[in-house]
Design a protein around this motif. Sequence first.
Motif, PDB file in Angstrom:
ATOM      1  N   THR A  91       0.843  -1.187   0.000  1.00 21.94           N
ATOM      2  CA  THR A  91       0.000   0.000   0.000  1.00 21.94           C
ATOM      3  C   THR A  91       0.881   1.239   0.000  1.00 21.94           C
ATOM      4  O   THR A  91       2.068   1.165   0.354  1.00 21.94           O
ATOM      5  CB  THR A  91      -0.936   0.018   1.227  1.00 21.94           C
ATOM      6  OG1 THR A  91      -1.734   1.203   1.209  1.00 21.94           O
ATOM      7  CG2 THR A  91      -0.149  -0.027   2.531  1.00 21.94           C
ATOM      8  N   ASP A  92       0.302   2.357  -0.398  1.00 24.87           N
ATOM      9  CA  ASP A  92       1.022   3.627  -0.320  1.00 24.87           C
ATOM     10  C   ASP A  92       0.545   4.449   0.876  1.00 24.87           C
ATOM     11  O   ASP A  92       0.964   5.600   1.043  1.00 24.87           O
ATOM     12  CB  ASP A  92       0.856   4.427  -1.613  1.00 24.87           C
ATOM     13  CG  ASP A  92      -0.611   4.722  -1.923  1.00 24.87           C
ATOM     14  OD1 ASP A  92      -1.465   3.890  -1.572  1.00 24.87           O
ATOM     15  OD2 ASP A  92      -0.899   5.771  -2.531  1.00 24.87           O
ATOM     16  N   VAL A  93      -0.299   3.859   1.706  1.00 26.06           N
ATOM     17  CA  VAL A  93      -0.841   4.542   2.891  1.00 26.06           C
ATOM     18  C   VAL A  93      -0.215   3.912   4.137  1.00 26.06           C
ATOM     19  O   VAL A  93      -0.501   2.755   4.470  1.00 26.06           O
ATOM     20  CB  VAL A  93      -2.380   4.420   2.949  1.00 26.06           C
ATOM     21  CG1 VAL A  93      -2.917   5.122   4.195  1.00 26.06           C
ATOM     22  CG2 VAL A  93      -3.004   4.997   1.675  1.00 26.06           C
ATOM     23  N   GLY A 132       0.409   0.789  -8.385  1.00 24.96           N
ATOM     24  CA  GLY A 132       1.831   0.905  -8.106  1.00 24.96           C
ATOM     25  C   GLY A 132       2.526   1.841  -9.073  1.00 24.96           C
ATOM     26  O   GLY A 132       3.396   2.637  -8.683  1.00 24.96           O
ATOM     27  N   GLN A 133       2.156   1.769 -10.344  1.00 27.42           N
ATOM     28  CA  GLN A 133       2.726   2.658 -11.348  1.00 27.42           C
ATOM     29  C   GLN A 133       2.313   4.105 -11.096  1.00 27.42           C
ATOM     30  O   GLN A 133       3.100   5.034 -11.306  1.00 27.42           O
ATOM     31  CB  GLN A 133       2.307   2.192 -12.738  1.00 27.42           C
ATOM     32  CG  GLN A 133       2.911   0.851 -13.130  1.00 27.42           C
ATOM     33  CD  GLN A 133       2.293   0.257 -14.370  1.00 27.42           C
ATOM     34  OE1 GLN A 133       1.360   0.817 -14.953  1.00 27.42           O
ATOM     35  NE2 GLN A 133       2.788  -0.898 -14.783  1.00 27.42           N
ATOM     36  N   LYS A 134       1.079   4.277 -10.642  1.00 25.55           N
ATOM     37  CA  LYS A 134       0.602   5.631 -10.319  1.00 25.55           C
ATOM     38  C   LYS A 134       1.391   6.217  -9.156  1.00 25.55           C
ATOM     39  O   LYS A 134       1.776   7.391  -9.174  1.00 25.55           O
ATOM     40  CB  LYS A 134      -0.889   5.574  -9.983  1.00 25.55           C
ATOM     41  CG  LYS A 134      -1.506   6.910  -9.620  1.00 25.55           C
ATOM     42  CD  LYS A 134      -2.980   6.733  -9.300  1.00 25.55           C
ATOM     43  CE  LYS A 134      -3.625   8.048  -8.869  1.00 25.55           C
ATOM     44  NZ  LYS A 134      -5.059   7.876  -8.526  1.00 25.55           N
ATOM     45  N   ARG A 177       4.765   7.325 -10.384  1.00 20.59           N
ATOM     46  CA  ARG A 177       4.697   8.598 -11.118  1.00 20.59           C
ATOM     47  C   ARG A 177       4.580   9.782 -10.164  1.00 20.59           C
ATOM     48  O   ARG A 177       5.100  10.872 -10.443  1.00 20.59           O
ATOM     49  CB  ARG A 177       3.507   8.592 -12.078  1.00 20.59           C
ATOM     50  CG  ARG A 177       3.653   7.657 -13.267  1.00 20.59           C
ATOM     51  CD  ARG A 177       2.624   7.962 -14.346  1.00 20.59           C
ATOM     52  NE  ARG A 177       1.254   7.807 -13.873  1.00 20.59           N
ATOM     53  CZ  ARG A 177       0.566   6.674 -13.923  1.00 20.59           C
ATOM     54  NH1 ARG A 177       1.135   5.574 -14.425  1.00 20.59           N
ATOM     55  NH2 ARG A 177      -0.680   6.612 -13.497  1.00 20.59           N
ATOM     56  N   ASN A 178       3.907   9.557  -9.042  1.00 24.41           N
ATOM     57  CA  ASN A 178       3.705  10.647  -8.080  1.00 24.41           C
ATOM     58  C   ASN A 178       4.788  10.701  -7.012  1.00 24.41           C
ATOM     59  O   ASN A 178       4.672  11.454  -6.041  1.00 24.41           O
ATOM     60  CB  ASN A 178       2.337  10.478  -7.404  1.00 24.41           C
ATOM     61  CG  ASN A 178       1.179  10.655  -8.373  1.00 24.41           C
ATOM     62  OD1 ASN A 178       1.303  11.347  -9.377  1.00 24.41           O
ATOM     63  ND2 ASN A 178       0.054  10.017  -8.077  1.00 24.41           N
TER      64      ASN A 178
END
Length: 288
Positions: free
Chosen positions: A222-224, A265-267, A270-271
Amino acid sequence: MAGPPNKKQKREQYKNSREGGSTTELPKKKFYRQRAHANVFSDHDLVYPISPAHMNWASYYPAYIKPSDSKANPSTDNLAEDLRNQHLGRAAFPQLAQDVEVADIGCGFGGLLVALAPRLPNSLLLGMEIRTQVTEYVQERIKALRIQKSTEGLYRNAACLRANSMKFLPNFFKKAQLSKIFLCFPDPHFKARKHKARIVSTTLNSEYAYVVRPGGIVYTITDVEDLHLWMVGHFVKHLSFERVSETEQEADECVGVMRTETEEGQKVTRNNGQKFVALFRRLEDPPW
């Protein structure tokens, strides 16, 4: 005089042009867009087998039908009807030579699924997605890839179905059937009153413990950070799981794929966001 087709009409025209499943062109994602969140507590008019023994896997993996059942010709044209028949106990269907053993829960648009399929050629992989349009996109994507790579026999081991795994996971998988479960970038459900909808919880972890064999792995990313800590805390507290060491985690080929091949994951890449990874091994059951 009729005007130009609207968005819904364009979508239907595009899907009609793909009917028959013989095209090698990958589906266009813009015709399968759907809101990101779905209420996991709603009915959704889902169709599911009453038990794993009632599941017609041959419709999804025709290349893996047992030779003794090869004369059967499972239809992939109306999988929903097939499942309804199974739910009512009316279906007799051929059996597979091996079981599904890898599940990508909430597979989204299938990035991880199609990336892992060639890397795990001896395993049957299943994507589970609750959104209708997104499920259809993944199914069309796999059909096209199977045709593109027909001479190499690739992607025959991957499939996708529409399901609410928070409700019906044991309806599809028997005890200790799975070797891997992937939970990639699940909905964070930030508000405390929404935490009951998170894909990791005390109750759901017991269901994962039921369907994952001893030694099997549950992969999370996760990115959170708050959600990452939530998932780690719930798995570590569960007596059927232990956290995999970071050294072993980074040596796992699937972790690299999980970081880079999913759409989310790609998003995040990019961020310039962070990705939090944790793996959990299913422990042996203690002796009675």
